[in-house]
Design a protein around this motif. Structure first.
Motif, PDB file in Angstrom:
ATOM      1  N   GLY A  66       0.808  -1.202   0.000  1.00 56.03           N
ATOM      2  CA  GLY A  66       0.000   0.000   0.000  1.00 56.03           C
ATOM      3  C   GLY A  66       0.847   1.259   0.000  1.00 56.03           C
ATOM      4  O   GLY A  66       2.046   1.225   0.298  1.00 56.03           O
ATOM      5  N   GLY A  67       0.209   2.385  -0.337  1.00 54.82           N
ATOM      6  CA  GLY A  67       0.876   3.670  -0.329  1.00 54.82           C
ATOM      7  C   GLY A  67       0.402   4.517   0.846  1.00 54.82           C
ATOM      8  O   GLY A  67      -0.322   4.051   1.725  1.00 54.82           O
ATOM      9  N   GLU A  68       0.792   5.789   0.828  1.00 52.92           N
ATOM     10  CA  GLU A  68       0.407   6.702   1.895  1.00 52.92           C
ATOM     11  C   GLU A  68      -1.074   7.059   1.827  1.00 52.92           C
ATOM     12  O   GLU A  68      -1.691   7.387   2.834  1.00 52.92           O
ATOM     13  CB  GLU A  68       1.255   7.973   1.817  1.00 52.92           C
ATOM     14  N   THR A  69      -1.650   7.024   0.618  1.00 50.07           N
ATOM     15  CA  THR A  69      -3.057   7.339   0.430  1.00 50.07           C
ATOM     16  C   THR A  69      -3.724   6.200  -0.332  1.00 50.07           C
ATOM     17  O   THR A  69      -3.040   5.350  -0.923  1.00 50.07           O
ATOM     18  CB  THR A  69      -3.240   8.633  -0.378  1.00 50.07           C
ATOM     19  N   ARG A  70      -5.040   6.203  -0.345  1.00 49.19           N
ATOM     20  CA  ARG A  70      -5.757   5.178  -1.097  1.00 49.19           C
ATOM     21  C   ARG A  70      -5.405   5.272  -2.574  1.00 49.19           C
ATOM     22  O   ARG A  70      -5.196   4.249  -3.233  1.00 49.19           O
ATOM     23  CB  ARG A  70      -7.267   5.331  -0.903  1.00 49.19           C
ATOM     24  N   GLN A  71      -5.347   6.490  -3.102  1.00 49.92           N
ATOM     25  CA  GLN A  71      -5.046   6.663  -4.515  1.00 49.92           C
ATOM     26  C   GLN A  71      -3.659   6.126  -4.852  1.00 49.92           C
ATOM     27  O   GLN A  71      -3.456   5.485  -5.883  1.00 49.92           O
ATOM     28  CB  GLN A  71      -5.149   8.143  -4.890  1.00 49.92           C
ATOM     29  N   GLU A  72      -2.705   6.358  -3.963  1.00 50.16           N
ATOM     30  CA  GLU A  72      -1.354   5.829  -4.170  1.00 50.16           C
ATOM     31  C   GLU A  72      -1.362   4.305  -4.114  1.00 50.16           C
ATOM     32  O   GLU A  72      -0.646   3.644  -4.878  1.00 50.16           O
ATOM     33  CB  GLU A  72      -0.406   6.394  -3.116  1.00 50.16           C
ATOM     34  N   SER A  73      -2.180   3.746  -3.243  1.00 53.09           N
ATOM     35  CA  SER A  73      -2.290   2.288  -3.155  1.00 53.09           C
ATOM     36  C   SER A  73      -2.852   1.700  -4.443  1.00 53.09           C
ATOM     37  O   SER A  73      -2.378   0.679  -4.938  1.00 53.09           O
ATOM     38  CB  SER A  73      -3.179   1.898  -1.968  1.00 53.09           C
ATOM     39  N   VAL A  74      -3.895   2.349  -4.996  1.00 46.52           N
ATOM     40  CA  VAL A  74      -4.459   1.892  -6.268  1.00 46.52           C
ATOM     41  C   VAL A  74      -3.408   1.980  -7.371  1.00 46.52           C
ATOM     42  O   VAL A  74      -3.260   1.052  -8.178  1.00 46.52           O
ATOM     43  CB  VAL A  74      -5.704   2.729  -6.641  1.00 46.52           C
ATOM     44  N   HIS A  75      -2.675   3.073  -7.401  1.00 47.07           N
ATOM     45  CA  HIS A  75      -1.629   3.248  -8.413  1.00 47.07           C
ATOM     46  C   HIS A  75      -0.591   2.137  -8.301  1.00 47.07           C
ATOM     47  O   HIS A  75      -0.152   1.568  -9.316  1.00 47.07           O
ATOM     48  CB  HIS A  75      -0.984   4.622  -8.252  1.00 47.07           C
ATOM     49  N   ASN A  76      -0.191   1.787  -7.078  1.00 48.91           N
ATOM     50  CA  ASN A  76       0.766   0.692  -6.870  1.00 48.91           C
ATOM     51  C   ASN A  76       0.197  -0.627  -7.386  1.00 48.91           C
ATOM     52  O   ASN A  76       0.878  -1.400  -8.062  1.00 48.91           O
ATOM     53  CB  ASN A  76       1.096   0.543  -5.388  1.00 48.91           C
ATOM     54  N   GLY A  77      -1.055  -0.894  -7.052  1.00 48.04           N
ATOM     55  CA  GLY A  77      -1.682  -2.140  -7.463  1.00 48.04           C
ATOM     56  C   GLY A  77      -1.830  -2.265  -8.966  1.00 48.04           C
ATOM     57  O   GLY A  77      -1.713  -3.369  -9.526  1.00 48.04           O
ATOM     58  N   LEU A  78      -2.078  -1.163  -9.636  1.00 46.84           N
ATOM     59  CA  LEU A  78      -2.243  -1.188 -11.095  1.00 46.84           C
ATOM     60  C   LEU A  78      -0.999  -1.695 -11.813  1.00 46.84           C
ATOM     61  O   LEU A  78      -1.097  -2.255 -12.905  1.00 46.84           O
ATOM     62  CB  LEU A  78      -2.595   0.211 -11.609  1.00 46.84           C
ATOM     63  N   MET A  79       0.150  -1.509 -11.211  1.00 43.20           N
ATOM     64  CA  MET A  79       1.390  -1.956 -11.834  1.00 43.20           C
ATOM     65  C   MET A  79       1.465  -3.483 -11.950  1.00 43.20           C
ATOM     66  O   MET A  79       2.248  -4.013 -12.743  1.00 43.20           O
ATOM     67  CB  MET A  79       2.599  -1.442 -11.043  1.00 43.20           C
ATOM     68  N   ALA A  80       0.632  -4.182 -11.181  1.00 41.59           N
ATOM     69  CA  ALA A  80       0.622  -5.650 -11.208  1.00 41.59           C
ATOM     70  C   ALA A  80      -0.543  -6.218 -12.012  1.00 41.59           C
ATOM     71  O   ALA A  80      -0.608  -7.431 -12.236  1.00 41.59           O
ATOM     72  CB  ALA A  80       0.573  -6.194  -9.784  1.00 41.59           C
ATOM     73  N   VAL A  81      -1.465  -5.372 -12.456  1.00 37.40           N
ATOM     74  CA  VAL A  81      -2.664  -5.840 -13.159  1.00 37.40           C
ATOM     75  C   VAL A  81      -2.312  -6.367 -14.549  1.00 37.40           C
ATOM     76  O   VAL A  81      -1.571  -5.726 -15.300  1.00 37.40           O
ATOM     77  CB  VAL A  81      -3.703  -4.698 -13.261  1.00 37.40           C
ATOM     78  N   LEU A  82      -2.877  -7.520 -14.908  1.00 35.01           N
ATOM     79  CA  LEU A  82      -2.574  -8.170 -16.182  1.00 35.01           C
ATOM     80  C   LEU A  82      -3.687  -8.029 -17.218  1.00 35.01           C
ATOM     81  O   LEU A  82      -3.414  -7.999 -18.419  1.00 35.01           O
ATOM     82  CB  LEU A  82      -2.296  -9.663 -15.950  1.00 35.01           C
ATOM     83  N   GLU A  83      -4.939  -7.976 -16.770  1.00 38.09           N
ATOM     84  CA  GLU A  83      -6.051  -7.944 -17.722  1.00 38.09           C
ATOM     85  C   GLU A  83      -6.290  -6.528 -18.262  1.00 38.09           C
ATOM     86  O   GLU A  83      -5.881  -5.534 -17.661  1.00 38.09           O
ATOM     87  CB  GLU A  83      -7.334  -8.458 -17.061  1.00 38.09           C
ATOM     88  N   GLU A  84      -6.986  -6.457 -19.383  1.00 39.63           N
ATOM     89  CA  GLU A  84      -7.284  -5.164 -20.012  1.00 39.63           C
ATOM     90  C   GLU A  84      -8.390  -4.415 -19.280  1.00 39.63           C
ATOM     91  O   GLU A  84      -8.587  -3.215 -19.510  1.00 39.63           O
ATOM     92  CB  GLU A  84      -7.692  -5.370 -21.470  1.00 39.63           C
ATOM     93  N   THR A  85      -9.118  -5.118 -18.417  1.00 35.88           N
ATOM     94  CA  THR A  85     -10.168  -4.503 -17.612  1.00 35.88           C
ATOM     95  C   THR A  85      -9.877  -4.764 -16.143  1.00 35.88           C
ATOM     96  O   THR A  85      -9.513  -5.876 -15.758  1.00 35.88           O
ATOM     97  CB  THR A  85     -11.553  -5.078 -17.977  1.00 35.88           C
ATOM     98  N   VAL A  86     -10.035  -3.716 -15.320  1.00 34.92           N
ATOM     99  CA  VAL A  86      -9.765  -3.858 -13.888  1.00 34.92           C
ATOM    100  C   VAL A  86     -10.971  -3.373 -13.089  1.00 34.92           C
ATOM    101  O   VAL A  86     -11.585  -2.361 -13.421  1.00 34.92           O
ATOM    102  CB  VAL A  86      -8.487  -3.083 -13.478  1.00 34.92           C
TER     103      VAL A  86
END
Length: 213
Positions: free
Chosen positions: A76-96
């Motif tokens: 996770g990051g310092e904020t929810r938005q930062e956490s989402v941004h971190n998680g997106l780097m691992a997403v494989l599908e074209e839809t999340v």
């Protein structure tokens, strides 16, 4: 339609007064709150990957061995938005599908409505009509009363073409801008229209002790 689920579960849960992240609390059925949240995605064959943004050590201790093969853990990051941004780097599908880790009551039929919408849209989120009158208050005095018929409450999951959300999140990071939810970032940094999908009042987010009684 295949998709990745990005489950944000990195908060401290201070309003629950637990002393630890609320997603790891036990519910009345003995299940961990996060375990219950993940179950709808674990059981959905269209969900090929679950990215959980949380503390890796805590996840391994409480849940890890139950989800081997489908789950990736991101910090996770310092904020929810930062956490989402971190998680997106691992997403494989074209839809999340981005979902709150503390929202364990998502029903399969509601998820299916969102999936159906994303067959033709680039962004969509679950919403329910506001039950209460909403007023704008400044300095302790009411300045304006909004037309309730046009107002809806946002829920999760919020679904996006992954490339669209990443592009918008990247720009938000550059600008140092924080949205109130993921859809607001897409609204600000793209021309993509965000579709409103009928949600469910039972799909509440556990925020205070009263939410689980």
């Amino acid at each position: 339609m295949k998709y990745s689920a990005l489950v944000v579960a990195a908060g401290s849960g201070s309003r629950m007064k637990l002393g630890y992240n609320k997603v790891y609390m036990r519910l009345s059925d003995g299940k961990c709150l996060l375990d219950k949240t993940l179950s709808v995605f674990m059981d959905d064959p269209d969900c090929t990957q679950i990215v959980v943004v949380t503390d890796p050590a805590m996840f391994r201790q409480e849940i890890g061995e139950k989800t081997v093969g489908k789950v990736v853990v991101a910090r996770g990051g310092e904020t929810r938005q930062e956490s989402v941004h971190n998680g997106l780097m691992a997403v494989l599908e074209e839809t999340v599908f981005v979902h709150d880790g503390a929202r364990p009551f998502l029903k399969k039929e509601v998820l299916e409505r969102l999936k159906g919408t994303m067959e033709t849209e680039d962004a969509a989120l679950l919403m329910v009509p506001c039950k209460d009158t909403i007023k704008r208050v400044i300095g302790g005095y009411v300045e304006e009363t909004y037309d309730r018929s046009t107002l809806m409450c946002a829920q999760t999951p919020q679904a996006f073409r992954t490339s669209v959300l990443i592009s918008c999140m990247d720009q938000a990071v550059l600008d140092g801008w924080t949205g109130t939810d993921d859809a607001s970032v897409v609204e600000k940094y793209s021309n993509v229209r965000v579709a409103a999908v009928e949600g469910d009042y039972a799909n509440l987010k556990v925020t205070t002790p009263e939410d689980i009684h």
